[in-house]
Design an enzyme around this catalytic site. Structure first.
Site, short mmCIF file in Angstrom:
data_model
loop_
_atom_site.label_atom_id
_atom_site.label_comp_id
_atom_site.label_asym_id
_atom_site.label_seq_id
_atom_site.Cartn_x
_atom_site.Cartn_y
_atom_site.Cartn_z
N CYS A 2 15.12 59.00 -10.81
CA CYS A 2 13.94 58.44 -11.26
C CYS A 2 13.19 57.73 -10.24
O CYS A 2 13.57 57.12 -9.51
CB CYS A 2 14.43 57.33 -12.45
SG CYS A 2 15.11 58.19 -13.76
N ARG A 27 13.16 63.47 -5.14
CA ARG A 27 14.44 62.55 -5.71
C ARG A 27 14.94 63.31 -6.31
O ARG A 27 16.11 62.85 -6.83
CB ARG A 27 13.69 61.25 -5.82
CG ARG A 27 13.13 60.60 -4.73
CD ARG A 27 12.70 59.15 -5.25
NE ARG A 27 13.60 58.26 -5.83
CZ ARG A 27 14.25 57.44 -5.06
NH1 ARG A 27 13.77 57.09 -3.81
NH2 ARG A 27 15.01 56.66 -5.81
N TRP A 73 15.15 61.14 -14.39
CA TRP A 73 16.41 62.10 -14.24
C TRP A 73 17.19 61.50 -15.54
O TRP A 73 17.70 60.45 -15.84
CB TRP A 73 17.00 61.62 -13.27
CG TRP A 73 18.53 61.95 -12.76
CD1 TRP A 73 19.52 61.39 -13.49
CD2 TRP A 73 18.95 63.05 -12.05
NE1 TRP A 73 20.74 62.21 -12.87
CE2 TRP A 73 20.42 63.05 -12.05
CE3 TRP A 73 18.11 63.93 -11.21
CZ2 TRP A 73 21.06 63.91 -11.51
CZ3 TRP A 73 18.99 65.04 -10.64
CH2 TRP A 73 20.32 64.80 -10.72
N ASN A 99 13.79 52.40 -13.95
CA ASN A 99 14.68 53.06 -13.42
C ASN A 99 16.05 52.32 -13.48
O ASN A 99 15.73 51.14 -13.47
CB ASN A 99 14.36 53.22 -12.08
CG ASN A 99 13.33 54.13 -11.49
OD1 ASN A 99 12.73 54.98 -12.50
ND2 ASN A 99 12.88 54.12 -10.05
N GLY A 100 17.23 53.02 -13.53
CA GLY A 100 18.59 52.23 -13.73
C GLY A 100 18.79 52.34 -15.27
O GLY A 100 18.63 53.46 -15.73
N GLU A 480 31.46 69.45 5.65
CA GLU A 480 29.98 69.20 5.63
C GLU A 480 29.28 70.47 5.51
O GLU A 480 28.33 70.87 4.73
CB GLU A 480 29.60 68.56 6.65
CG GLU A 480 28.06 68.21 7.12
CD GLU A 480 27.20 67.98 6.04
OE1 GLU A 480 27.78 67.29 4.85
OE2 GLU A 480 26.11 68.23 6.06
N LYS A 484 26.51 71.63 2.54
CA LYS A 484 25.34 71.95 2.58
C LYS A 484 25.15 73.38 1.97
O LYS A 484 23.97 73.66 1.39
CB LYS A 484 25.14 72.31 4.27
CG LYS A 484 24.61 71.12 4.99
CD LYS A 484 23.41 70.30 4.86
CE LYS A 484 23.53 69.10 3.63
NZ LYS A 484 24.19 68.13 4.43
N GLU A 487 25.23 73.26 -2.02
CA GLU A 487 24.19 72.36 -2.69
C GLU A 487 22.58 73.08 -2.51
O GLU A 487 22.19 72.77 -3.64
CB GLU A 487 24.19 70.93 -2.05
CG GLU A 487 23.56 70.81 -0.79
CD GLU A 487 23.62 69.21 -0.56
OE1 GLU A 487 23.58 68.59 -1.31
OE2 GLU A 487 23.48 69.23 0.76
N HIS A 503 49.25 77.41 2.42
CA HIS A 503 49.74 76.50 1.28
C HIS A 503 48.97 76.84 0.02
O HIS A 503 49.24 76.13 -0.99
CB HIS A 503 49.88 75.03 1.92
CG HIS A 503 50.57 74.88 2.81
ND1 HIS A 503 52.04 75.10 2.80
CD2 HIS A 503 50.24 74.61 4.16
CE1 HIS A 503 52.54 74.75 4.01
NE2 HIS A 503 51.53 74.46 4.92
N LYS A 601 17.95 63.06 -4.52
CA LYS A 601 17.89 62.38 -3.05
C LYS A 601 18.86 61.25 -2.99
O LYS A 601 19.63 61.17 -2.22
CB LYS A 601 16.65 62.25 -2.43
CG LYS A 601 16.37 61.86 -0.95
CD LYS A 601 17.25 62.99 -0.05
CE LYS A 601 17.22 62.40 1.32
NZ LYS A 601 18.29 63.23 1.99
C1 F6R Z 1 23.98 66.18 0.92
C2 F6R Z 1 23.51 64.88 0.52
C3 F6R Z 1 24.46 63.77 -0.15
C4 F6R Z 1 24.19 62.42 0.38
C5 F6R Z 1 24.97 61.47 -0.57
C6 F6R Z 1 24.75 60.14 -0.08
O1 F6R Z 1 23.33 66.92 1.82
O2 F6R Z 1 22.45 64.48 1.01
O3 F6R Z 1 25.65 64.31 -0.44
O4 F6R Z 1 24.66 62.44 1.37
O5 F6R Z 1 24.27 61.61 -1.84
O6 F6R Z 1 23.54 59.68 0.19
P1 F6R Z 1 23.10 58.38 1.18
O7 F6R Z 1 23.36 58.85 2.38
O8 F6R Z 1 21.57 58.09 1.00
O9 F6R Z 1 23.94 57.41 0.51
#
Ligand code: F6R
Length: 606
Positions: A2, A27, A73, A99-100, A480, A484, A487, A503, A601
């Site tokens: 949010c 976000r 959200w 928010n929250g 990683e 990427k 997502e 395995h 985000k």
């Molecule tokens: C992936 C991504 C998320 C963040 C995760 C932690 O590309 O961006 O997996 O890495 O939500 O976010 P932060 O770093 O803001 O704690």
């Protein structure tokens, strides 16, 4: 997650609020709304869907020089027009954005219903509007205080009231709020991105703090209404760093910015003479540093995977046992906190609730936590005993790229400093420093090969399912890479240890399931090449991220040769091509790169 915006001043509020909400879109959200206070009272427009749709459908008469806005959200109740914020009380005089999560919302809803209040939505937030309206206090500050004292949970909240047409009252507990000071106007937002276009003179609210905004200024106070006398400071930031510029997406811009970001995180922190790093923000002297027996790294998502890369760096360079764990798991298992363990919280946003709560749990139990955080002054940065700011600049795209690279470099600096007060030789320290100095140029070299990677990504985008495999240093890289890819392309991308293929997962390898294999030229190359043969024998298409001097024998594979650096620093150079593969696969599939479905985000709610 949010987002909140608010405005009071001499201009029409609605366009400013909508512009601010657009800046918060990255976000992640499912509905949006605004409320303004004009000559005929409070007016609200809200709907499920995008801010653009809300703007297009805004009623003609929507005047008012004070207002609040929100991107939602969904947590309590589905994403629909009614559940979108702002929420109003029964008389329509009070409007609230929040928010929250209000933990005792169900009990409060029952209590209000018993008192004859008709609740229009399924949300927790709506109770706040009714509680503010029902308070007997004679100021808006008092009414908001009364409402907040009835709720349990987390909030960033902004409230307006028709009887108090000159002010917005805001409060924070666990969900960020930033006040922006303009010329005879005031802004508030949950994220700097929504403010920088108007002002860079800002004040961060602390947890437990409230503020009143009028056109003439702001005052801050605790919930007992005693003053906290906060003043604003002017940040040295370039507002254009919040624009995508010529790039088609923020993700692209942020990938391209990696060499410059890497230079920033290293600047002034490398000591070539003594082969070490200087991290003043750790707040630890050499004796305290020597006393560390273990390092425990905590982060979520990509920050967790780069934490695994960091743990390997710490073990290799500083010879301190180190491991990384998802903060979201750690905090739920009543962790044993040990005084000679150094805890490291990793976070781009500095807001991720699971990481923040893990930090608070460690500190409650007397542990020492340092933060590797990008956003200056964020909640995690403030909770930690010390830390390393990442200086990656604003990261807007959901998919983390430049912040992740700087997290890796932050770990390299930490490992260097810890290593040099222990057993890392000055020669090895200097070797690592030379490698670090070379890295920004090598990142740029990798990024210049975008066309080559775009072509490879096009073939990967066809597959419904992919494996990313790596061994030891390469495994977090594979994790990683898969993260990427999934997502933003929405393809099923699964990471595995190369050593574990036999395995189980080998059963899935076929012509239809490509594997992206991380095969650096190191002491494990032969073992990795043997695994490539096993995949090829099952007709699995292969993309191999490797070094030019690695001999893959007769394995049929598409190669991506990355520049060579010191082997400990390989992981980050192996990671960057995977970002480009994910980006170009998503582009090929026509996805919204910066706003992947279902993701946000900053994950600020549990
Ligand atoms: C992936 C991504 C998320 C963040 C995760 C932690 O590309 O961006 O997996 O890495 O939500 O976010 P932060 O770093 O803001 O704690």
């Amino acid at each position: 997650m949010c987002g909140i915006v608010g405005y009071v001043g001499g201009q029409q509020a609605a366009p400013l609020l909508l512009e601010g909400l657009t800046r918060l879109e990255h976000r992640g959200y499912d509905s949006a709304g605004v409320a303004v206070l004009g000559p005929t009272g409070v007016k609200v427009a809200k709907r499920a869907g995008r801010v653009r749709q809300l703007s297009e459908e805004l009623p003609k008469r929507f005047a008012g020089k004070l207002g609040i806005g929100h991107t939602r959200w969904a947590t309590h109740g589905p994403a629909n027009d009614v559940n979108a914020h702002p929420h109003v009380d029964a008389s329509g005089e009070v409007a609230v954005v929040h928010n929250g999560i209000i933990d005792n919302a169900a009990a409060l809803r029952h209590r209000l219903a018993d008192q004859g209040v008709d609740l229009a939505s399924d949300t927790d937030t709506e109770v706040l509007a009714h509680l503010v309206a029902r308070s007997g206090a004679d100021t808006l500050e008092g009414k908001v205080r009364d409402a907040l004292s009835a709720i349990e949970g987390t909030y960033g909240v902004a409230v307006m009231h028709a009887d108090f047409p000159d002010r917005i009252v805001v409060a924070r507990n666990g969900s960020p709020l930033i006040i922006g000071v303009g010329d005879k106007e005031m802004h508030v937002a949950s994220d700097l991105a929504a403010l920088v276009r108007y002002t860079t003179t800002i004040a961060y609210l602390d947890d437990g703090e409230m503020a009143t905004l009028t056109a003439g200024g702001f005052t801050t106070y605790r919930q007992d209404l005693t003053s906290t006398n906060k003043t604003a400071t002017t940040l040295d930031i370039d507002p254009s760093s919040y624009d995508a510029g010529d790039h088609d997406s923020f993700m692209h811009k942020e990938m391209v910015e990696q060499p410059a970001a890497a230079e920033r995180v290293l600047r002034g922190r490398l000591d070539e003479r003594f082969g070490t790093a200087h991290l003043g923000g750790l707040n630890m002297d050499a004796r305290e540093t020597r006393a560390i027996r273990r390092v425990k790294i905590l982060g979520c998502g990509s920050a967790y995977y780069v934490g695994q890369m960091g743990a390997a760096l710490l073990e290799e360079l500083a010879r301190i046992p180190a491991d990384a764990e998802a903060a979201s798991e750690f905090r739920y298992r009543n962790p044993i906190i040990v005084s000679d363990t150094l805890y490291v919280a990793v976070s781009q946003s500095g807001e991720t609730i699971d990481t923040l709560l893990a930090v608070q749990e460690i500190r409650r139990k007397g542990g020492r936590v340092i933060g590797l955080v990008n956003v200056v002054g964020s909640a995690i940065a403030r909770e930690c005993d010390g830390g390393i700011y990442l200086h990656a600049g604003p990261e807007v795209a959901v998919a983390s790229t430049k912040a992740l690279t700087n997290m890796f470099l932050g770990f390299a600096l930490l490992a260097l400093q810890l290593g040099r007060v222990r057993d890392l030789s000055i020669a090895d320290g200097k070797r690592l420093i030379a490698g670090l100095q070379q890295l920004p140029g090598q990142l740029a070299e990798m990024l210049e090969r975008e066309d080559e990677l775009a072509a490879i990504a096009t073939s990967l985008a066809e597959a419904e399912s992919l494996f990313f495999v790596g061994r030891v240093r390469g495994f977090p890289v594979a994790r990683e890479g898969a993260q990427k890819f999934k997502e933003i392309s929405y393809r099923h991308a699964e990471a595995y240890q190369t050593s574990e293929l036999k395995h189980g997962p080998l059963a899935l390898i076929s012509e239809a399931v490509p594997t992206v294999a991380i095969v650096p030229g190191d002491e494990l190359t032969d073992r990795n090449v043997a695994a490539l043969h096993e995949i090829a024998a099952r007709r699995g298409p292969l993309v191999v991220v490797t070094h030019a001097d690695v001999d893959l024998g007769d394995v049929e594979a598409v190669r991506i040769d990355v520049p060579r650096n010191e082997r400990e620093l390989d992981p980050i150079l192996l990671t960057v091509p995977l970002q480009l593969l994910a980006y170009h696969a998503a582009l090929r599939l026509g996805h919204d790169i910066d706003k992947p479905r279902n993701l946000a985000k900053s994950v600020t709610v549990e």
